[in-house]
Design a protein around this motif. Structure first.
Motif, mmCIF file in Angstrom:
data_model
loop_
_atom_site.group_PDB
_atom_site.id
_atom_site.type_symbol
_atom_site.label_atom_id
_atom_site.label_comp_id
_atom_site.label_asym_id
_atom_site.label_seq_id
_atom_site.Cartn_x
_atom_site.Cartn_y
_atom_site.Cartn_z
ATOM 1 N N THR A 155 1.455 -1.236 -0.318
ATOM 2 C CA THR A 155 0.047 -0.282 -0.006
ATOM 3 C C THR A 155 1.087 1.060 -0.653
ATOM 4 O OG1 THR A 155 -0.597 -0.162 2.166
ATOM 5 C CG2 THR A 155 -2.154 -1.225 1.808
ATOM 6 N N GLN A 156 0.085 2.351 -0.019
ATOM 7 C CA GLN A 156 0.914 3.942 -0.064
ATOM 8 C C GLN A 156 -0.495 4.412 0.874
ATOM 9 O OE1 GLN A 156 1.517 5.931 -4.097
ATOM 10 N NE2 GLN A 156 0.474 3.935 -4.519
ATOM 11 N N GLY A 157 -0.287 5.793 0.844
ATOM 12 C CA GLY A 157 -1.049 6.893 1.639
ATOM 13 C C GLY A 157 -0.742 6.828 2.776
ATOM 14 N N LEU A 158 -0.672 6.108 3.958
ATOM 15 C CA LEU A 158 -0.837 5.894 5.255
ATOM 16 C C LEU A 158 -1.403 6.901 5.323
ATOM 17 C CD1 LEU A 158 -2.260 4.299 7.187
ATOM 18 C CD2 LEU A 158 -0.203 3.408 8.055
ATOM 19 N N ALA A 159 0.040 7.836 5.767
ATOM 20 C CA ALA A 159 0.229 9.302 6.950
ATOM 21 C C ALA A 159 -0.515 9.814 6.318
ATOM 22 C CB ALA A 159 2.189 9.419 6.795
ATOM 23 N N GLU A 160 -1.237 10.018 5.318
ATOM 24 C CA GLU A 160 -1.991 11.451 4.672
ATOM 25 C C GLU A 160 -3.271 11.183 5.362
ATOM 26 O OE1 GLU A 160 0.847 10.503 2.998
ATOM 27 O OE2 GLU A 160 0.392 10.001 0.486
ATOM 28 N N THR A 161 -3.672 9.572 5.007
ATOM 29 C CA THR A 161 -5.224 9.288 4.864
ATOM 30 C C THR A 161 -5.333 9.037 6.855
ATOM 31 O OG1 THR A 161 -4.715 8.103 2.854
ATOM 32 C CG2 THR A 161 -6.520 6.750 5.170
ATOM 33 N N LEU A 162 -4.368 8.276 7.459
ATOM 34 C CA LEU A 162 -3.813 8.650 9.149
ATOM 35 C C LEU A 162 -5.113 10.500 9.406
ATOM 36 C CD1 LEU A 162 -1.807 6.251 10.566
ATOM 37 C CD2 LEU A 162 -4.849 6.257 10.775
ATOM 38 N N ALA A 163 -3.755 11.358 9.173
ATOM 39 C CA ALA A 163 -3.958 12.471 9.555
ATOM 40 C C ALA A 163 -5.439 13.156 9.263
ATOM 41 C CB ALA A 163 -2.844 13.097 8.632
ATOM 42 N N ALA A 164 -6.531 12.357 8.085
ATOM 43 C CA ALA A 164 -7.276 13.183 7.534
ATOM 44 C C ALA A 164 -7.926 12.591 8.743
ATOM 45 C CB ALA A 164 -7.469 12.979 6.454
ATOM 46 N N ALA A 165 -8.288 11.444 9.338
ATOM 47 C CA ALA A 165 -9.170 10.567 9.585
ATOM 48 C C ALA A 165 -8.510 11.034 11.013
ATOM 49 C CB ALA A 165 -8.749 9.400 9.773
ATOM 50 N N ARG A 166 -7.803 11.508 11.536
ATOM 51 C CA ARG A 166 -7.448 12.042 12.940
ATOM 52 C C ARG A 166 -8.555 13.358 12.613
ATOM 53 N NH1 ARG A 166 -2.152 10.131 12.967
ATOM 54 N NH2 ARG A 166 -2.003 8.219 13.452
#
Length: 875
Positions: free
Chosen positions: A247-258
């Motif tokens: 996968t890719q994109g985890l850091a920005e995805t978690l930041a948006a979810a938080r």
């Protein structure tokens, strides 16, 4: 091409929802057929829903379009096709490729879809071909493409059997995909520890089989799944190896979810404890399937909603393995086929991409059509807005009814009426859109046409003809090929039949390889006509070389190399309630109806469960409005008039209306005329479930009903709802502004009679009349100032009973015999079982009711309603 067929059992595929059930159809020699589920088909294993079981009752030729028509007059095929070619040529000369368009349908077969897309993009040079599938699954497609690099559904129906947790999001599976619901219920019965969660603002029939119902605020799905993703991360549920390798994109995805998760209780309207319980259940259950449908997709944030679901599965690696994965189920039998053939404005054929190096050139070269469109065209809502603005000079509509199905419906009707050149390919005259056409082309219906469809789990099935071609009706692909020939491209469309089209379609999926692409059926490109005729249900991919894969995304099998976790944003629905419009209107489907009722509306037993268009409110909303009264539903976009019902399972502040009614059945109740035309900015899918609403009484001087041997049409009063009844009679419900006496005189004049039994009370405004012919009931009319009218069911039954018994004749004006049972609503459409029969049979559970009355033993979609009735009865 031969329109004659032997009378024997034929294996084919149901034409309704995206489950893609196998059917065995045997012509009965009287224009109908006996229908049974195909026990060997993997989609349904012999099960059918109420609609599928009634398919044999939809095959008659009443109201069929059987001959081409030009400007309302019968014409030859040559004349009609010449006119189509001339009309598109004129529009091309005047407006260029941007000024022509096709609007097609998930009711088309894959071969029809392929031909239409090739004509639009290859011959006309326009990207302006879109499908009514834009209204049901475009957001899922956009989400798949963002997450996976391609429109790929990871799951199969077998996962429903194997999951330990099934989460249904915006999906009333019990009514909209009944066979899958029954499969899930069977799995739960076999494994009682299995859990089912329903996430839906309404308490639908599906909730009766669930362990947990989360009645979230409409449009808040992103907040819910952002909270889930943050919970999964906080509790160490991420699959570190899968994330790192695939996968890719985890850091920005978690930041948006938080950024969203902390506000999830307020945004969803759910208690924090309930949210926490759902997140814990999801986290602790490895084998989880999250299945979604229109409640997610039909939104101005539909793509983000679907990606929020997919993110949770990618983060935990719960994808592509038995019993786990995100699963979008489609609304139409061949929505997937349209995606495969590129018959959407945003796609090329065979999952090829406009901007992928060499793929556009490869397709243009393969087709031998150098004018191949160079970019996407107009999506459905934009297309009809362009038509209304005069930017589209020629439009061809195939197998769909946009005059009813699109939002801002009155504006769409205005655009159709003003279209410079409109071609409609249809089976029936009852489609509202056909009334606007300059040219009508008679198409083959289900049971007559031959080709393939692809269901929600990527299984390609044959839809086979078992009925002869009626009149001059012809396949849609044939009409397309004939027009292409008149535009100078006969060689590119010189197919001998659907098998030849399928071979070409399959070959396209092998172009531009070795580019990584999941959709590949090039291994079917060499099938003979005989092999095609006998083709069993086949799940793609089927590559010409190399191994096929049953599943995607597990163990690194990611077609695009890496899947992407996508940052999602919480966006409230486009328009919010306010003081002028304090409620929110949700729309959806009924159990026994299909789309705009052009097929199911003619079947009495499918109309019996919900014979009138109804607006449902919570009991605490607008309490001054009487249950059963007619109400006006006003929105910023328009209005509709429906019968009011109350349901404590309806979320407070929301209303629900079914989307099916047309001008043919209830013109004032066309709810899509009241829907705003907001769309998802990525997918173009309209927001069909979130329109601000106010509800007020409908001012009528009289209410009434008319029973007669045939339909009198739906224009006999200001408000009218028409329903076919068993035995051939028709029921008409009315309301209007004139005096009751005037209405009674006008309606009574429609009934033939040798003798009358009449009640007239001009002072009270109450009028009733029974028309008799040779001692039998030939019709009945009742008018009163209010909606309190005699029961209809007993009177309707009398119309087919022959000469009346003295006791029946004496009770006519009352509407029921004193010693007869009270009227009771229908529950089981398969076996005609009413509420009274179920409650009175003495059984205490659903199985006992089935044994005593047969209710719930057919398709099973009424079983949740039976359970609710029993719970109420034995509370």
């Amino acid at each position: 091409m031969d329109g004659s067929l032997p009378a024997r059992a034929t294996r084919t595929t149901c034409p309704y929802c995206g489950v893609g059930c196998g059917v065995r159809a045997t012509p009965d020699g009287r224009g109908g057929a006996t229908i049974e589920g195909d026990a060997d088909h993997p989609a349904n294993r012999g099960r059918l829903c109420s609609k599928g079981a009634a398919l044999g009752e939809t095959l008659g030729l009443a109201d069929r379009l059987l001959h081409p028509e030009v400007r309302g007059k019968r014409a030859s095929w040559d004349a009609a096709l010449d006119a189509v070619a001339e009309g598109f040529t004129r529009a091309l000369d005047r407006l260029g490729p941007e000024g022509v368009a096709l609007y097609v349908s998930g009711q088309l077969l894959t071969e029809d879809y392929y031909a239409a897309n090739k004509l639009a993009k290859g011959v006309l040079g326009t990207g302006n071909i879109d499908s009514n599938s834009r209204l049901c699954m475009a957001s899922a497609v956009a989400a798949h493409r963002r997450a996976f690099g391609e429109d790929v559904v990871p799951g199969t129906y077998d996962d429903l059997d194997q999951a330990d947790l099934l989460v249904l999001v915006g999906s009333n599976l019990a009514w909209c995909h009944p066979v899958l619901f029954q499969r899930a219920m069977a799995a739960k019965a076999a494994r009682p520890d299995m859990r089912i969660v329903v996430i839906d603002p309404r308490r639908t029939a599906t909730c009766e089989g669930a362990d947990l119902h989360l009645p979230i605020a409409p449009g808040s799905d992103v907040a819910l799944f952002a909270a889930l993703l943050v919970h999964l991360d906080a509790h160490g549920c991420g699959d570190a190896r899968y994330i790192a390798d695939h996968t890719q994109g985890l850091a920005e995805t978690l930041a948006a979810a938080r950024m969203i998760a902390a506000e999830a209780p307020a945004l969803t309207g759910l208690p924090a404890t309930q949210l926490e319980h759902f997140c814990e259940l999801w986290a602790m259950t490895p084998r989880v399937v999250t299945l979604w449908s229109q409640g997610v997709n039909q939104s101005s944030a539909g793509t983000d909603k679907a990606n929020a679901i997919i993110n949770a599965h990618l983060f935990t690696g719960r994808i592509g393995r038995p019993g786990m994965g995100p699963f979008s189920v489609t609304g139409q039998p061949n929505a997937m086929g349209g995606r495969e053939t590129g018959a959407l404005a945003t796609m090329l054929a065979g999952h090829l991409e406009w901007d992928a190096p060499g793929e556009h050139a490869a397709l243009a070269d393969f087709w031998g059509l150098p004018r191949l469109a160079t970019g996407p065209g107009l999506k459905a809502v934009d297309l009809f807005e362009a038509l209304g603005a005069g930017s589209i000079g020629a439009l061809w509509v195939m197998a769909t009814n946009p005059a009813v199905s699109l939002p801002a419906g009155d504006a769409v009707r205005g655009a159709l009426a003003a279209a410079p050149f409109l071609v409609v390919s249809e089976t029936t005259r009852r489609a509202d859109t056909a009334a606007y056409a300059h040219i009508r082309l008679p198409a083959l219906a289900w049971g007559e046409k031959d080709g393939t469809v692809t269901n929600s789990e990527r299984v390609i099935s044959r839809q086979r003809a078992f009925m002869p071609w009626p009149g001059e009706a012809r396949p849609d692909w044939w009409a397309v090929a004939q027009v292409a020939a008149r535009l100078g491209h006969a060689d590119a469309f010189a197919w001998s039949g659907p098998a030849a089209i399928f071979r070409e379609h399959a070959a396209v999926t092998g172009l531009a390889r070795p580019a990584s692409r999941a959709f590949d059926i090039s291994g079917l490109a060499a099938r003979s006509d005989a092999d095609y005729a006998a083709m069993p249900p086949t799940r793609w991919p089927v590559p010409a070389s190399g191994p096929a894969t049953e599943r995607f995304f597990a163990d690194g099998n990611v077609p695009a190399g890496r899947a992407r976790l996508v940052p999602t944003l919480f966006r409230a629905p486009h328009a919010q309630p306010d003081a002028a419009f304090p409620l929110r209107l949700l729309t959806g489907r009924l159990r026994d109806q299909w789309h705009t009722m052009t097929r199911t509306g003619s079947v009495p037993r499918l109309m019996a469960h919900a014979p009138e268009p109804v607006l449902t409110l919570h009991p605490d909303d607008e309490p001054a409005l009487p249950d059963g009264s007619l109400v006006r539903a006003d929105t910023p976009a328009g209005s509709a008039v429906l019968r009011l019902a109350r349901d404590a399972g309806q979320r407070r502040g929301t209303a629900f209306a079914p989307m099916h009614w047309t001008a043919q059945f209830a013109p004032a109740a066309r709810i899509n005329a009241a829907l705003i035309a907001a769309t998802d900015p990525l997918s173009g899918q309209p927001e069909l479930k979130h329109t601000p609403l106010r509800v007020s009484p409908y001012a009528a001087a009289w209410h009434g009903f008319l029973l007669m041997p045939q339909s009198g049409g739906a224009d006999l009063a200001a408000w009218c709802a028409v329903t076919p009844l068993e035995g051939g009679a028709w029921r008409h419900e009315f309301a209007g502004p004139e005096s009751p006496a005037e209405a009674f005189a006008r309606l009574r004049a429609l009934l033939p009679a040798e003798e009358w039994v009449v009640l007239e009370d001009p002072v009270a405004g109450v009028f009733r009349a029974a028309a008799l012919a040779r001692g039998a009931l030939a019709g009945f009319v009742a008018v009163a100032p209010a909606a309190l009218l005699p029961p209809r069911d007993w009177l309707a039954a009398l119309m087919t009973s022959g000469v009346l018994a003295p006791a029946d004749r004496a009770a006519l004006l009352v509407g029921r015999r004193a010693d007869g049972p009270p009227p009771s609503p229908m529950v089981c459409a398969c076996h005609g079982v009413t509420v009274a029969t179920i409650v009175g049979c003495g059984a205490a559970d659903v199985a006992g009711v089935g044994a005593a009355t047969r209710a719930g033993t057919g398709c099973g979609s009424c079983r949740p309603e039976i359970a609710t009735l029993l719970a109420r009865e034995f509370a």
